[in-house]
Design a protein around this motif. Structure first.
Motif, mmCIF file in Angstrom:
data_model
loop_
_atom_site.group_PDB
_atom_site.id
_atom_site.type_symbol
_atom_site.label_atom_id
_atom_site.label_comp_id
_atom_site.label_asym_id
_atom_site.label_seq_id
_atom_site.Cartn_x
_atom_site.Cartn_y
_atom_site.Cartn_z
ATOM 1 N N ARG A 5 0.837 -1.205 0.000
ATOM 2 C CA ARG A 5 0.000 0.000 0.000
ATOM 3 C C ARG A 5 0.873 1.258 0.000
ATOM 4 O O ARG A 5 0.577 2.234 -0.688
ATOM 5 N N ASP B 94 -8.191 -7.136 -1.244
ATOM 6 C CA ASP B 94 -7.838 -6.403 -0.028
ATOM 7 C C ASP B 94 -8.238 -4.943 -0.234
ATOM 8 O O ASP B 94 -7.634 -4.232 -1.035
ATOM 9 N N THR B 95 -9.258 -4.498 0.504
ATOM 10 C CA THR B 95 -9.802 -3.149 0.263
ATOM 11 C C THR B 95 -8.776 -2.049 0.497
ATOM 12 O O THR B 95 -8.841 -0.995 -0.115
ATOM 13 N N ARG B 96 -7.800 -2.320 1.378
ATOM 14 C CA ARG B 96 -6.782 -1.296 1.633
ATOM 15 C C ARG B 96 -5.913 -1.093 0.400
ATOM 16 O O ARG B 96 -5.463 0.004 0.105
ATOM 17 N N ALA C 27 -8.210 0.538 -2.537
ATOM 18 C CA ALA C 27 -8.400 1.976 -2.320
ATOM 19 C C ALA C 27 -7.131 2.751 -2.676
ATOM 20 O O ALA C 27 -7.182 3.775 -3.369
ATOM 21 N N GLY D 260 -16.920 -2.216 -1.331
ATOM 22 C CA GLY D 260 -17.234 -1.287 -0.252
ATOM 23 C C GLY D 260 -16.204 -0.203 -0.015
ATOM 24 O O GLY D 260 -16.217 0.466 1.015
ATOM 25 N N VAL D 261 -15.280 -0.021 -0.953
ATOM 26 C CA VAL D 261 -14.336 1.105 -0.834
ATOM 27 C C VAL D 261 -15.083 2.376 -1.241
ATOM 28 O O VAL D 261 -15.677 2.425 -2.324
ATOM 29 N N PRO D 262 -15.078 3.427 -0.399
ATOM 30 C CA PRO D 262 -15.789 4.653 -0.758
ATOM 31 C C PRO D 262 -15.264 5.224 -2.083
ATOM 32 O O PRO D 262 -14.057 5.259 -2.305
ATOM 33 N N ALA E 144 -14.977 8.095 -2.889
ATOM 34 C CA ALA E 144 -14.141 9.269 -2.641
ATOM 35 C C ALA E 144 -12.663 8.893 -2.666
ATOM 36 O O ALA E 144 -11.797 9.765 -2.785
ATOM 37 N N ALA E 145 -12.354 7.597 -2.564
ATOM 38 C CA ALA E 145 -10.960 7.154 -2.682
ATOM 39 C C ALA E 145 -10.484 7.183 -4.133
ATOM 40 O O ALA E 145 -9.286 7.087 -4.400
#
Lengths: 293, 202
Positions: free
Chosen positions: B93, B125-127, B130, B157-159, B161-162
């Protein structure tokens, strides 16, 4: 009851298991690198496995409110395959990572010279990377294997309090206690230890330097055996505090020697499963459920 | 190749003091990068940082920038690929977060780090997902990969806005894909993600 399972192979378990474990009180686990049932044939296969332990499995656990850590090593069985020995060269990179709290599982399977050479090198790596060690004891010829393991640990010179010797039973626990190492017990449905024999051993030798685990994997095993052992302790007259000591504070004390446990119980540096990760100004919880559509 | 450090990649005074010797060491001997990146959270700190990103993400990104600052674009891209490949999820990340700074200026890495972004978008992996959809993706991802990146954010489910520069890059094909997702969800009797509804209403 809060539970830290100090030895469980979650890559082999389902999301139903994660839910049941959380419901029973499991909030932290250590997943040791081990044999996969099917022998591997290349170093790359191990690299992907180690990356999975530190990546996807850690993330998967966090989705269920469980802090996941790993131990990394070349396991004893595959130490006998020359095609896998290159794993020793990639270990130093992994032994520096945040989620790695020990070198393991190392030890003996068939007590070959190759297994011994690989065990010694990995005990040295534990010293070089300032990590504790998790040692598997063999299923066959266990007493001789445990005795030889303890001799090697002493020869390499690791402090005994930084060494966990696992899969013990009535015949091997005294050897490990006398050496001053941590004693690990795997409670299984029909092999290794069961809950009542576990309580009997605790009554005989006390609650110091002892870890109880489910060692659940792809074999017949039960990820709630830690919880069931806690229940058996209570039924045997132990207090809630005694159970907390065995099932939470002891594993925190042993693996905490790495300085790398990340728990949200307030006792250690809190991150996993608790705090918000910030992406471009937008708060996204670590462990937010993922739609795997 | 790095002119100025973006304000988002700065840390608090104490954290900068702990990071400084690591930066010096990496500039002196770039071979120490992997080790210092792995240890960065334990040495510099962990948790929410002062300017948006997490402390450990910023520390790791800064170490990568330091290792690349005297390199040309291709050599820098090689270091990026190596660091991403050898990193755990947190370290990966941080590589993604460093990409806009590595891309800055005439000596930027350009499209060379696109494979790393595509790798991150293949994970669940959402992190990572995003972090992958930041300004570098907006600038360099091909249209089809970028649209699927946006859709994956909605799925996991990652917003939204990312997603950097969403309005600027959004096109009719993305809108069609998001409408199809919403239709599918409604047909199944499931909730349509709020971000999908909001995007289509704009």
């Amino acid at each position: 009851m809060r539970i830290f399972d100090p030895h469980i192979h979650m890559t082999s378990r389902t999301t139903d298991d994660y839910e049941a474990m959380y419901a029973a009180g499991v909030r932290a686990v250590v997943e040791p690198a081990f044999w996969l049932g099917q022998p591997r044939t290349s170093v790359g296969s191990f690299v992907d496995y180690f990356d999975g332990l530190l990546g996807w499995e850690r993330f998967r656990a966090s989705q269920f409110g469980i802090a996941h850590h790993a131990t990394i090593a070349l396991n004893p069985k595959e130490a006998n395959d020359p095609r896998c020995l290159g794993v020793l060269d990639v270990l130093p990179r992994y032994l520096e990572k945040d989620g790695v709290v020990a070198v393991g599982e190392i030890g003996f399977d068939s007590m070959t010279d190759a297994e011994e050479t690989v065990m010694v090198r990995q005990l040295e790596l534990a010293g070089e990377h300032d990590l504790p060690v998790m040692v598997h004891t063999p299923h066959r010829d266990k007493v001789a294997g445990t005795r030889r393991t303890l001799e090697i640990v002493q020869q390499v010179g690791l402090p005994p309090e930084r060494v966990l010797v696992d899969h013990l039973n009535e015949k091997t626990v005294d050897l490990v206690d006398d050496a001053g190492c941590w004693a690990g017990f795997s409670v299984y449905p029909d092999t290794k230890m069961d809950e009542d024999r576990m309580v009997a051993i605790l009554e005989r030798r006390g609650l110091d330097r002892v870890l109880v685990n489910s060692a659940a994997d792809w074999g017949r095993s039960d990820p709630l055996k830690t919880y069931r052992t806690g229940q058996a302790m209570l039924a045997g007259g132990y207090t809630d505090d005694d159970v907390d000591r065995v099932l939470w504070r002891n594993p925190v004390a042993f693996y905490g020697q790495s300085g790398r446990l990340l728990l949200d119980d307030g006792s250690l540096d809190a991150t996993v499963g608790a705090s918000a990760a910030d992406f471009e100004g937008n708060t996204l919880q670590r462990g937010e459920p993922v739609g795997l559509a | 190749m790095i002119a100025d450090i973006d304000a988002k990649l700065l840390l608090g005074t104490d954290q900068e003091e702990r990071l400084a010797p690591l930066l010096t060491e990496v500039r002196r001997d770039p071979a120490t990068l992997t080790r210092h990146v792995a240890r960065a959270a334990r040495v510099v700190g962990r948790g929410p940082g002062p300017y948006g990103h997490r402390v450990e993400d910023v520390a790791r990104a800064r170490l990568l920038l330091a290792a690349c600052e005297t390199l040309g674009p291709q050599a820098a891209a090689d270091v990026v690929a190596e660091q991403y490949g050898s990193g755990d999820a947190d370290e990966r990340r941080a590589v993604l977060i460093a990409l806009p700074a590595l891309d800055a200026g005439p000596e930027g890495i350009g499209d060379a780090a696109v494979p790393v972004v595509l790798d991150a978008l293949r994970t669940n992996d959402t992190r990572l997902v995003a972090a992958a959809m930041g300004p570098y993706a907006a600038e360099h991802l091909p249209d089809d990969a970028w649209r699927h990146g946006v859709l994956k954010c909605l799925f996991t489910g990652v917003p939204l806005a990312a997603v950097a520069h969403l309005e600027a890059r959004r096109d009719a094909e993305l809108d069609r894909m998001v409408r199809a997702l919403a239709d599918e969800r409604r047909a199944a009797g499931r909730d349509v993600p709020d971000d999908a509804t909001r995007l289509l209403a704009r």
